[in-house]
Write a protein that holds these residues in place. Structure first.
Motif, PDB file in Angstrom:
ATOM      1  N   ARG A  20     -79.442 -86.926 -33.144  1.00 47.47           N
ATOM      2  CA  ARG A  20     -78.463 -86.156 -33.922  1.00 47.47           C
ATOM      3  C   ARG A  20     -78.686 -86.294 -35.423  1.00 47.47           C
ATOM      4  NH1 ARG A  20     -73.727 -83.922 -31.852  1.00 47.47           N
ATOM      5  NH2 ARG A  20     -73.021 -83.992 -34.006  1.00 47.47           N
ATOM      6  N   ALA A  21     -79.339 -87.341 -35.848  1.00 47.96           N
ATOM      7  CA  ALA A  21     -79.591 -87.532 -37.276  1.00 47.96           C
ATOM      8  C   ALA A  21     -80.596 -86.530 -37.833  1.00 47.96           C
ATOM      9  CB  ALA A  21     -80.094 -88.951 -37.526  1.00 47.96           C
ATOM     10  N   HIS A  22     -81.359 -85.888 -36.946  1.00 45.19           N
ATOM     11  CA  HIS A  22     -82.355 -84.906 -37.383  1.00 45.19           C
ATOM     12  C   HIS A  22     -81.694 -83.568 -37.714  1.00 45.19           C
ATOM     13  CE1 HIS A  22     -85.579 -87.205 -34.870  1.00 45.19           C
ATOM     14  NE2 HIS A  22     -85.488 -87.688 -36.110  1.00 45.19           N
ATOM     15  N   PRO A  23     -82.355 -82.721 -38.500  1.00 45.16           N
ATOM     16  CA  PRO A  23     -81.843 -81.361 -38.719  1.00 45.16           C
ATOM     17  C   PRO A  23     -81.704 -80.636 -37.387  1.00 45.16           C
ATOM     18  CG  PRO A  23     -83.654 -81.848 -40.226  1.00 45.16           C
ATOM     19  CD  PRO A  23     -83.613 -82.968 -39.245  1.00 45.16           C
ATOM     20  N   CYS A  24     -80.675 -79.808 -37.290  1.00 44.17           N
ATOM     21  CA  CYS A  24     -80.395 -79.128 -36.028  1.00 44.17           C
ATOM     22  C   CYS A  24     -81.140 -77.803 -35.935  1.00 44.17           C
ATOM     23  CB  CYS A  24     -78.894 -78.887 -35.879  1.00 44.17           C
ATOM     24  SG  CYS A  24     -78.441 -78.091 -34.315  1.00 44.17           S
ATOM     25  N   LEU A  25     -81.677 -77.529 -34.746  1.00 39.57           N
ATOM     26  CA  LEU A  25     -82.321 -76.262 -34.427  1.00 39.57           C
ATOM     27  C   LEU A  25     -81.706 -75.731 -33.143  1.00 39.57           C
ATOM     28  CD1 LEU A  25     -84.511 -74.042 -34.531  1.00 39.57           C
ATOM     29  CD2 LEU A  25     -86.061 -75.664 -33.383  1.00 39.57           C
ATOM     30  N   VAL A  26     -81.128 -74.540 -33.193  1.00 39.62           N
ATOM     31  CA  VAL A  26     -80.536 -73.895 -32.024  1.00 39.62           C
ATOM     32  C   VAL A  26     -81.497 -72.828 -31.511  1.00 39.62           C
ATOM     33  CG1 VAL A  26     -78.592 -72.545 -31.135  1.00 39.62           C
ATOM     34  CG2 VAL A  26     -78.199 -74.304 -32.881  1.00 39.62           C
ATOM     35  N   LEU A  27     -81.763 -72.833 -30.207  1.00 39.74           N
ATOM     36  CA  LEU A  27     -82.679 -71.887 -29.580  1.00 39.74           C
ATOM     37  C   LEU A  27     -81.900 -70.963 -28.646  1.00 39.74           C
ATOM     38  CD1 LEU A  27     -85.528 -74.419 -28.696  1.00 39.74           C
ATOM     39  CD2 LEU A  27     -85.464 -72.836 -30.637  1.00 39.74           C
ATOM     40  N   CYS A  28     -82.013 -69.648 -28.853  1.00 43.22           N
ATOM     41  CA  CYS A  28     -81.260 -68.644 -28.091  1.00 43.22           C
ATOM     42  C   CYS A  28     -82.203 -67.834 -27.214  1.00 43.22           C
ATOM     43  CB  CYS A  28     -80.512 -67.718 -29.048  1.00 43.22           C
ATOM     44  SG  CYS A  28     -79.352 -68.555 -30.156  1.00 43.22           S
ATOM     45  N   ASN A  29     -81.918 -67.773 -25.927  1.00 42.81           N
ATOM     46  CA  ASN A  29     -82.842 -67.177 -24.962  1.00 42.81           C
ATOM     47  C   ASN A  29     -82.796 -65.652 -24.942  1.00 42.81           C
ATOM     48  OD1 ASN A  29     -80.223 -68.026 -23.457  1.00 42.81           O
ATOM     49  ND2 ASN A  29     -81.096 -66.460 -22.115  1.00 42.81           N
ATOM     50  N   SER A  30     -83.761 -65.080 -24.255  1.00 39.88           N
ATOM     51  CA  SER A  30     -83.873 -63.628 -24.098  1.00 39.88           C
ATOM     52  C   SER A  30     -83.096 -63.179 -22.863  1.00 39.88           C
ATOM     53  CB  SER A  30     -85.340 -63.224 -23.971  1.00 39.88           C
ATOM     54  OG  SER A  30     -85.919 -63.830 -22.827  1.00 39.88           O
ATOM     55  N   LEU A  31     -82.939 -61.875 -22.739  1.00 40.76           N
ATOM     56  CA  LEU A  31     -82.244 -61.300 -21.593  1.00 40.76           C
ATOM     57  C   LEU A  31     -82.955 -61.673 -20.296  1.00 40.76           C
ATOM     58  CD1 LEU A  31     -80.033 -59.226 -20.603  1.00 40.76           C
ATOM     59  CD2 LEU A  31     -81.834 -57.499 -20.745  1.00 40.76           C
ATOM     60  N   GLY A  32     -82.176 -62.146 -19.316  1.00 45.32           N
ATOM     61  CA  GLY A  32     -82.721 -62.426 -18.000  1.00 45.32           C
ATOM     62  C   GLY A  32     -83.429 -63.754 -17.850  1.00 45.32           C
ATOM     63  N   THR A  33     -83.340 -64.622 -18.857  1.00 43.74           N
ATOM     64  CA  THR A  33     -83.965 -65.944 -18.793  1.00 43.74           C
ATOM     65  C   THR A  33     -82.885 -67.013 -18.953  1.00 43.74           C
ATOM     66  OG1 THR A  33     -84.388 -66.062 -21.176  1.00 43.74           O
ATOM     67  CG2 THR A  33     -86.064 -64.991 -19.819  1.00 43.74           C
ATOM     68  N   ASP A  34     -83.301 -68.257 -19.079  1.00 40.74           N
ATOM     69  CA  ASP A  34     -82.344 -69.323 -19.374  1.00 40.74           C
ATOM     70  C   ASP A  34     -82.970 -70.288 -20.364  1.00 40.74           C
ATOM     71  OD1 ASP A  34     -84.078 -70.967 -17.945  1.00 40.74           O
ATOM     72  OD2 ASP A  34     -82.818 -71.043 -16.160  1.00 40.74           O
ATOM     73  N   ARG A  73     -69.688 -61.332 -29.689  1.00 42.76           N
ATOM     74  CA  ARG A  73     -69.200 -62.406 -28.818  1.00 42.76           C
ATOM     75  C   ARG A  73     -70.287 -63.456 -28.589  1.00 42.76           C
ATOM     76  NH1 ARG A  73     -65.110 -65.065 -28.077  1.00 42.76           N
ATOM     77  NH2 ARG A  73     -66.663 -66.595 -28.740  1.00 42.76           N
ATOM     78  N   LEU A  74     -71.529 -62.997 -28.428  1.00 47.51           N
ATOM     79  CA  LEU A  74     -72.625 -63.942 -28.233  1.00 47.51           C
ATOM     80  C   LEU A  74     -72.876 -64.755 -29.498  1.00 47.51           C
ATOM     81  CD1 LEU A  74     -75.134 -61.707 -26.212  1.00 47.51           C
ATOM     82  CD2 LEU A  74     -73.239 -63.129 -25.384  1.00 47.51           C
ATOM     83  N   GLY A  75     -72.716 -64.135 -30.653  1.00 45.40           N
ATOM     84  CA  GLY A  75     -72.841 -64.872 -31.904  1.00 45.40           C
ATOM     85  C   GLY A  75     -71.726 -65.882 -32.091  1.00 45.40           C
ATOM     86  N   LEU A  76     -70.518 -65.489 -31.766  1.00 47.86           N
ATOM     87  CA  LEU A  76     -69.379 -66.405 -31.889  1.00 47.86           C
ATOM     88  C   LEU A  76     -69.495 -67.573 -30.916  1.00 47.86           C
ATOM     89  CD1 LEU A  76     -66.503 -63.823 -32.385  1.00 47.86           C
ATOM     90  CD2 LEU A  76     -67.366 -65.460 -34.087  1.00 47.86           C
ATOM     91  N   ASP A  77     -70.172 -67.356 -29.777  1.00 52.75           N
ATOM     92  CA  ASP A  77     -70.431 -68.473 -28.862  1.00 52.75           C
ATOM     93  C   ASP A  77     -71.275 -69.547 -29.554  1.00 52.75           C
ATOM     94  OD1 ASP A  77     -69.024 -67.280 -26.807  1.00 52.75           O
ATOM     95  OD2 ASP A  77     -70.797 -66.580 -25.733  1.00 52.75           O
ATOM     96  N   ILE A  78     -72.255 -69.132 -30.354  1.00 53.76           N
ATOM     97  CA  ILE A  78     -73.087 -70.102 -31.072  1.00 53.76           C
ATOM     98  C   ILE A  78     -72.264 -70.840 -32.118  1.00 53.76           C
ATOM     99  CG2 ILE A  78     -75.139 -70.413 -32.501  1.00 53.76           C
ATOM    100  CD1 ILE A  78     -75.679 -69.606 -29.568  1.00 53.76           C
ATOM    101  N   ILE A  79     -71.401 -70.147 -32.824  1.00 50.81           N
ATOM    102  CA  ILE A  79     -70.525 -70.803 -33.798  1.00 50.81           C
ATOM    103  C   ILE A  79     -69.616 -71.805 -33.095  1.00 50.81           C
ATOM    104  CG2 ILE A  79     -68.663 -70.447 -35.466  1.00 50.81           C
ATOM    105  CD1 ILE A  79     -71.424 -69.534 -36.441  1.00 50.81           C
ATOM    106  N   TRP A 104     -77.107 -61.207 -36.136  1.00 44.80           N
ATOM    107  CA  TRP A 104     -75.650 -61.131 -36.308  1.00 44.80           C
ATOM    108  C   TRP A 104     -75.135 -62.368 -37.044  1.00 44.80           C
ATOM    109  CZ3 TRP A 104     -71.193 -63.729 -35.270  1.00 44.80           C
ATOM    110  CH2 TRP A 104     -69.991 -63.010 -35.386  1.00 44.80           C
ATOM    111  N   LEU A 105     -75.646 -63.534 -36.693  1.00 47.09           N
ATOM    112  CA  LEU A 105     -75.232 -64.763 -37.380  1.00 47.09           C
ATOM    113  C   LEU A 105     -75.646 -64.732 -38.846  1.00 47.09           C
ATOM    114  CD1 LEU A 105     -76.156 -67.343 -34.605  1.00 47.09           C
ATOM    115  CD2 LEU A 105     -73.850 -66.826 -35.412  1.00 47.09           C
ATOM    116  N   GLY A 106     -76.860 -64.257 -39.129  1.00 47.44           N
ATOM    117  CA  GLY A 106     -77.317 -64.181 -40.509  1.00 47.44           C
ATOM    118  C   GLY A 106     -76.486 -63.239 -41.347  1.00 47.44           C
ATOM    119  N   ILE A 107     -75.958 -62.196 -40.719  1.00 45.94           N
ATOM    120  CA  ILE A 107     -75.113 -61.221 -41.418  1.00 45.94           C
ATOM    121  C   ILE A 107     -73.700 -61.759 -41.619  1.00 45.94           C
ATOM    122  CG2 ILE A 107     -74.017 -58.943 -41.206  1.00 45.94           C
ATOM    123  CD1 ILE A 107     -76.602 -58.187 -39.520  1.00 45.94           C
TER     124      ILE A 107
END
Length: 260
Positions: A20-34, A73-79, A104-107
């Motif tokens: 957790r002390a490291h910078p955070c990176l969030v990875l968001c998947n494509s349609l139909g994957t996990d 809604r998908l962006g708000l899930d990340i928030i 969407w998050l960047g905007i």
């Protein structure tokens, strides 16, 4: 084990790797994957980043609901996930549908981002009519109707021939996908059009395009780079799921950009 996250009665499944002390990176998947689509990147980057992977709602082990939702809604899930983990700011890397979530998050929430990586994506993916046709197909015939042709959309013929087990595994996961959740995300994509908004993105941005991607083309990547001030563009010798087809090259691009 991660603590469960429930948003409006819907569970969101995620996994973390690294300290957790490291910078955070969030990875968001494509349609139909996990989230397993990011296995190679998580393994390589966990020594330098706190890697957070999430199954987009309606995918993998995340839940879904009958109520329609949009890309917001998908962006708000990340928030909500960042809040749940008590992370103030994170880099976000999204591929295809996940790249639309990143846009969407960047905007709308740039204050929560340190950097943005938009891979194999566009501000408008496909047409509303095509997505609605896919929704109708899945609801009528089930996931097999889209799983059968997925490999050709996702990977180059050479990769399909060479990495048969990898391709088969991803297609099997698509075939087992929750049809209701998949259709709901297709409906979100049918509505998602960020072309007039992406110039508002000011977060440092890397766009990654697959040289052989028939879904979101190199030209789509160039357009994003031109619209986002200061953005850079890199291409990889891959089709649509470039992080799986070219994991070493993709990870190297990601690591170099995030280390700047």
């Amino acid at each position: 084990m991660p603590q469960p996250l429930i948003i409006d009665g819907t569970s969101l499944h995620y996994r973390t790797d690294g300290a957790r002390a490291h910078p955070c990176l969030v990875l968001c998947n494509s349609l139909g994957t996990d989230l397993s689509m990011w296995d190679a990147q998580a393994e390589a980057l966990a020594s330098s980043f706190f890697v957070v992977r999430v199954d987009t709602r309606g995918h993998g082990q995340s839940g879904t609901s009958d109520a329609p939702f949009g890309i917001d809604r998908l962006g708000l899930d990340i928030i909500a996930l960042l809040d749940h983990l008590r992370i103030e700011r994170a880099a976000v890397c999204g591929i295809s549908m996940g790249g639309l979530v990143g846009q969407w998050l960047g905007i709308h929430h740039p204050q929560r981002l340190t950097a943005l990586v938009l891979a194999n994506t566009a501000a408008r993916i496909g047409s509303g009519e095509a997505w609605q046709a896919r929704v109708a197909l899945v609801r009528r015939e089930g996931m097999g109707a889209v799983a059968d042709g997925a490999a050709a959309r996702w990977f180059t013929p050479a990769f399909i021939e060479r990495e048969t087990s990898t391709v088969a595994g991803m297609v099997d996961k698509l075939r087992a996908q929750n049809a209701i959740g998949y259709a709901a995300c297709c409906e979100a994509l049918a509505q998602a059009d960020l072309r007039s908004e992406v110039p508002a993105i000011t977060v440092p941005t890397l766009v990654i395009a697959g040289e052989h991607d028939p879904v979101t083309t190199v030209e789509d990547g160039r357009w994003l780079r031109q619209q986002i001030a200061g953005a850079s563009l890199a291409t990889v010798a891959a089709s649509h799921i470039s992080n799986v087809e070219q994991p070493q090259q993709f990870t190297a691009l990601l690591q170099a950009f995030l280390s700047q």
